[in-house]
Write an enzyme that holds these catalytic residues in place. Structure first.
Site, PDB file in Angstrom:
ATOM      1  N   ASP A 156       1.097  -1.307  -0.119  1.00  0.00           N
ATOM      2  CA  ASP A 156       0.089  -0.048   0.100  1.00  0.00           C
ATOM      3  C   ASP A 156       0.627   1.095   0.077  1.00  0.00           C
ATOM      4  OD1 ASP A 156      -2.590   1.131   0.238  1.00  0.00           O
ATOM      5  OD2 ASP A 156      -2.060   1.941   1.991  1.00  0.00           O
ATOM      6  N   HIS A 207      -6.963   9.140  -2.521  1.00  0.00           N
ATOM      7  CA  HIS A 207      -6.948   9.053  -1.124  1.00  0.00           C
ATOM      8  C   HIS A 207      -7.073   9.587   0.222  1.00  0.00           C
ATOM      9  CE1 HIS A 207      -2.900   9.389   1.178  1.00  0.00           C
ATOM     10  NE2 HIS A 207      -3.382   8.582   2.017  1.00  0.00           N
ATOM     11  N   LYS A 213      -1.929   6.343  -4.254  1.00  0.00           N
ATOM     12  CA  LYS A 213      -2.975   6.690  -4.449  1.00  0.00           C
ATOM     13  C   LYS A 213      -2.708   8.365  -4.486  1.00  0.00           C
ATOM     14  CE  LYS A 213      -3.755   4.633   0.276  1.00  0.00           C
ATOM     15  NZ  LYS A 213      -2.180   4.520   0.348  1.00  0.00           N
ATOM     16  N   TYR A 260       3.118  10.186   0.721  1.00  0.00           N
ATOM     17  CA  TYR A 260       4.125   9.445   1.794  1.00  0.00           C
ATOM     18  C   TYR A 260       5.855   9.890   1.334  1.00  0.00           C
ATOM     19  CZ  TYR A 260       0.279   6.381   2.792  1.00  0.00           C
ATOM     20  OH  TYR A 260      -0.929   5.734   3.242  1.00  0.00           O
TER      21      TYR A 260
HETATM   22  N1  LIG Z   1      -6.221   6.379   3.128  1.00  0.00           N
HETATM   23  C1  LIG Z   1      -5.565   7.131   4.284  1.00  0.00           C
HETATM   24  O1  LIG Z   1      -5.754   8.104   4.324  1.00  0.00           O
HETATM   25  C2  LIG Z   1      -4.103   6.516   4.939  1.00  0.00           C
HETATM   26  C3  LIG Z   1      -3.994   6.552   6.709  1.00  0.00           C
HETATM   27  C4  LIG Z   1      -3.401   6.032   7.126  1.00  0.00           C
HETATM   28  C5  LIG Z   1      -2.209   4.602   7.009  1.00  0.00           C
HETATM   29  N2  LIG Z   1      -2.766   4.472   5.724  1.00  0.00           N
HETATM   30  C6  LIG Z   1      -1.862   3.112   4.797  1.00  0.00           C
HETATM   31  O2  LIG Z   1      -2.632   2.195   6.326  1.00  0.00           O
HETATM   32  C7  LIG Z   1      -0.948   1.585   6.289  1.00  0.00           C
HETATM   33  C8  LIG Z   1      -1.167   1.335   8.004  1.00  0.00           C
HETATM   34  O3  LIG Z   1      -1.614   2.766   8.617  1.00  0.00           O
HETATM   35  P1  LIG Z   1      -0.614   2.754   9.916  1.00  0.00           P
HETATM   36  O4  LIG Z   1       1.039   2.828  10.026  1.00  0.00           O
HETATM   37  O5  LIG Z   1      -1.172   4.473  10.493  1.00  0.00           O
HETATM   38  O6  LIG Z   1      -0.810   2.417  11.136  1.00  0.00           O
HETATM   39  P2  LIG Z   1      -0.636   0.845  11.846  1.00  0.00           P
HETATM   40  O7  LIG Z   1      -0.469   0.159  11.066  1.00  0.00           O
HETATM   41  O8  LIG Z   1      -2.033   0.632  12.580  1.00  0.00           O
HETATM   42  O9  LIG Z   1       0.450   0.631  13.020  1.00  0.00           O
HETATM   43  C9  LIG Z   1       1.531   1.507  12.877  1.00  0.00           C
HETATM   44  C10 LIG Z   1       2.588   0.964  14.366  1.00  0.00           C
HETATM   45  O10 LIG Z   1       2.235  -0.261  14.960  1.00  0.00           O
HETATM   46  C11 LIG Z   1       3.855  -0.454  15.388  1.00  0.00           C
HETATM   47  N3  LIG Z   1       3.484  -2.101  14.992  1.00  0.00           N
HETATM   48  C12 LIG Z   1       3.353  -2.819  13.826  1.00  0.00           C
HETATM   49  N4  LIG Z   1       3.400  -4.257  13.963  1.00  0.00           N
HETATM   50  C13 LIG Z   1       3.221  -3.517  16.030  1.00  0.00           C
HETATM   51  C14 LIG Z   1       3.861  -5.213  15.975  1.00  0.00           C
HETATM   52  N5  LIG Z   1       3.198  -6.283  15.606  1.00  0.00           N
HETATM   53  N6  LIG Z   1       3.596  -4.713  17.442  1.00  0.00           N
HETATM   54  C15 LIG Z   1       4.116  -4.275  18.010  1.00  0.00           C
HETATM   55  N7  LIG Z   1       3.754  -2.840  16.738  1.00  0.00           N
HETATM   56  C16 LIG Z   1       3.637  -2.316  16.197  1.00  0.00           C
HETATM   57  C17 LIG Z   1       4.396   0.714  14.705  1.00  0.00           C
HETATM   58  O11 LIG Z   1       5.679   0.139  15.195  1.00  0.00           O
HETATM   59  P3  LIG Z   1       6.775  -0.416  14.431  1.00  0.00           P
HETATM   60  O12 LIG Z   1       7.743  -0.388  13.153  1.00  0.00           O
HETATM   61  O13 LIG Z   1       8.143   0.240  15.535  1.00  0.00           O
HETATM   62  O14 LIG Z   1       6.849  -1.468  14.479  1.00  0.00           O
HETATM   63  C18 LIG Z   1       3.724   0.923  13.884  1.00  0.00           C
HETATM   64  O15 LIG Z   1       4.332   2.738  14.857  1.00  0.00           O
HETATM   65  C19 LIG Z   1      -0.078   2.778   6.475  1.00  0.00           C
HETATM   66  O16 LIG Z   1       1.142   2.858   6.372  1.00  0.00           O
HETATM   67  C20 LIG Z   1      -0.472   3.447   4.825  1.00  0.00           C
HETATM   68  O17 LIG Z   1      -0.125   2.713   4.531  1.00  0.00           O
HETATM   69  C21 LIG Z   1      -3.402   4.774   4.717  1.00  0.00           C
END
Ligand SMILES: NC(=O)c1ccc[n+]([C@@H]2O[C@H](COP(=O)([O-])OP(=O)(O)OC[C@H]3O[C@@H](n4cnc5c(N)ncnc54)[C@H](OP(=O)(O)O)[C@@H]3O)[C@@H](O)[C@H]2O)c1
Length: 272
Positions: free
Chosen positions: A42, A105, A72, A47
């Protein structure tokens, strides 16, 4: 890899989130994820790391045809000419000739949605994207996008995790055959320390984060967790060898709260 089928697309249920994976880490994590078996990445122009993600993709040795790539278009680039330029920039960054899925997006009320959806459909017809979709669209906006799009919308990517009730959006998407992709599927890490999720996970030898991801998958969602740590890539993908019971599911449902959203940006639509 498990897949979700929606409006003609076959989308791997597990993808790698890439927000904030900048610099060499973006390349290394993408490469490792693909080597471990992830088949969905994704991305987003905003980004600022598509070049590194593309490097990881090409270094992985996994064939382009075997990877589902989403990117996006930023909410500032939704006027047709800008949209086309943004898409071409993403493809150049990633060093691919097309993406599997191109998303709006965020909605932008200052740019007519009809023009944006027209340009998105053209990107598909002209071969830059195999499928198109939306992100951060509310019930009202989903209905509008469906009405205005000449090409099927295959996903709505939204914030979704145990602290957020997204049932209305899920149901609206389902009515139109649109899949839901859950971003922040572990609530930006908050779910990993949750007592209820930890207790449920213990029964299956799983972590709280894995329970969060599994709960979403059992609700039919596609999940795109992000990690910058190689060892967590394996943890986050090991969610297909156990199943939550209806009682577990209900316990996780009960964690939702009105202020559960973790993403708050100035350009978000009115979610109500
Ligand atoms: N469409 C949109 O508007 C939008 C908005 C937000 C996000 N997104 C997409 O969605 C993806 C995921 O969302 P996100 O990155 O915001 O949040 P997330 O995936 O819910 O959480 C990421 C966080 O969790 C930690 N983490 C991951 N796996 C873990 C585990 N097994 N144990 C403990 N901690 C863990 C990571 O730290 P570490 O790196 O230290 O593991 C990071 O700080 C984004 O990367 C992006 O591609 C899209």
């Amino acid at each position: 890899m498990h897949t979700v089928e929606s409006n003609g697309a076959k989308i791997p249920v597990l993808g790698l989130g890439t927000w904030q994976l900048n610099g060499s880490i973006g390349c290394r994590i993408t490469e490792q994820a693909l080597k471990l078996g992830y088949r969905h990445i994704d991305c987003a122009l905003i980004y600022g790391n598509e070049k590194e993600v593309g490097e990881g993709l090409h270094a992985s040795g996994v064939k382009r045809e075997d990877v589902f790539i989403t990117t996006k278009v930023p909410h500032t680039e939704l006027a047709p000419g800008n949209l086309e330029r943004a898409v071409k920039q993403s493809l150049a960054n990633l060093r691919v000739s097309d993406v599997n899925l191109l998303l709006v997006h965020w909605p932008n009320p200052e740019i007519p949605l009809a023009e944006t959806m027209g340009a998105m459909a053209r990107m598909k017809r002209e071969g830059y994207a195999r499928h198109i979709g939306i992100s951060n669209f509310t019930v009202k906006l989903i209905e509008e996008a469906v009405r205005l799009s000449s090409e099927p919308i295959v996903t709505n990517q939204i914030e979704w995790h145990p602290y957020l009730d997204e049932e209305k959006v899920r149901a609206t998407c389902a009515e139109h055959g649109i899949s839901v992709t859950a971003y922040c599927p572990i609530a930006r890490g908050r779910a990993t320390g949750d007592e209820v999720l930890t207790r449920i996970g213990k029964k299956y030898g799983k972590t709280a984060g894995q329970v969060s991801l599994r709960w979403l998958v059992q609700k039919g969602a596609i999940v795109i967790p992000r990690t910058s740590k190689v060892e967590r890539l394996t943890e986050n993908m090991s969610i297909f060898d156990f199943a939550l019971t209806p009682h577990d599911m209900a316990e996780v449902d009960a964690l939702a709260k009105p202020a559960g959203r973790v993403v708050n940006v100035g350009w978000a639509p009115n979610w109500d």
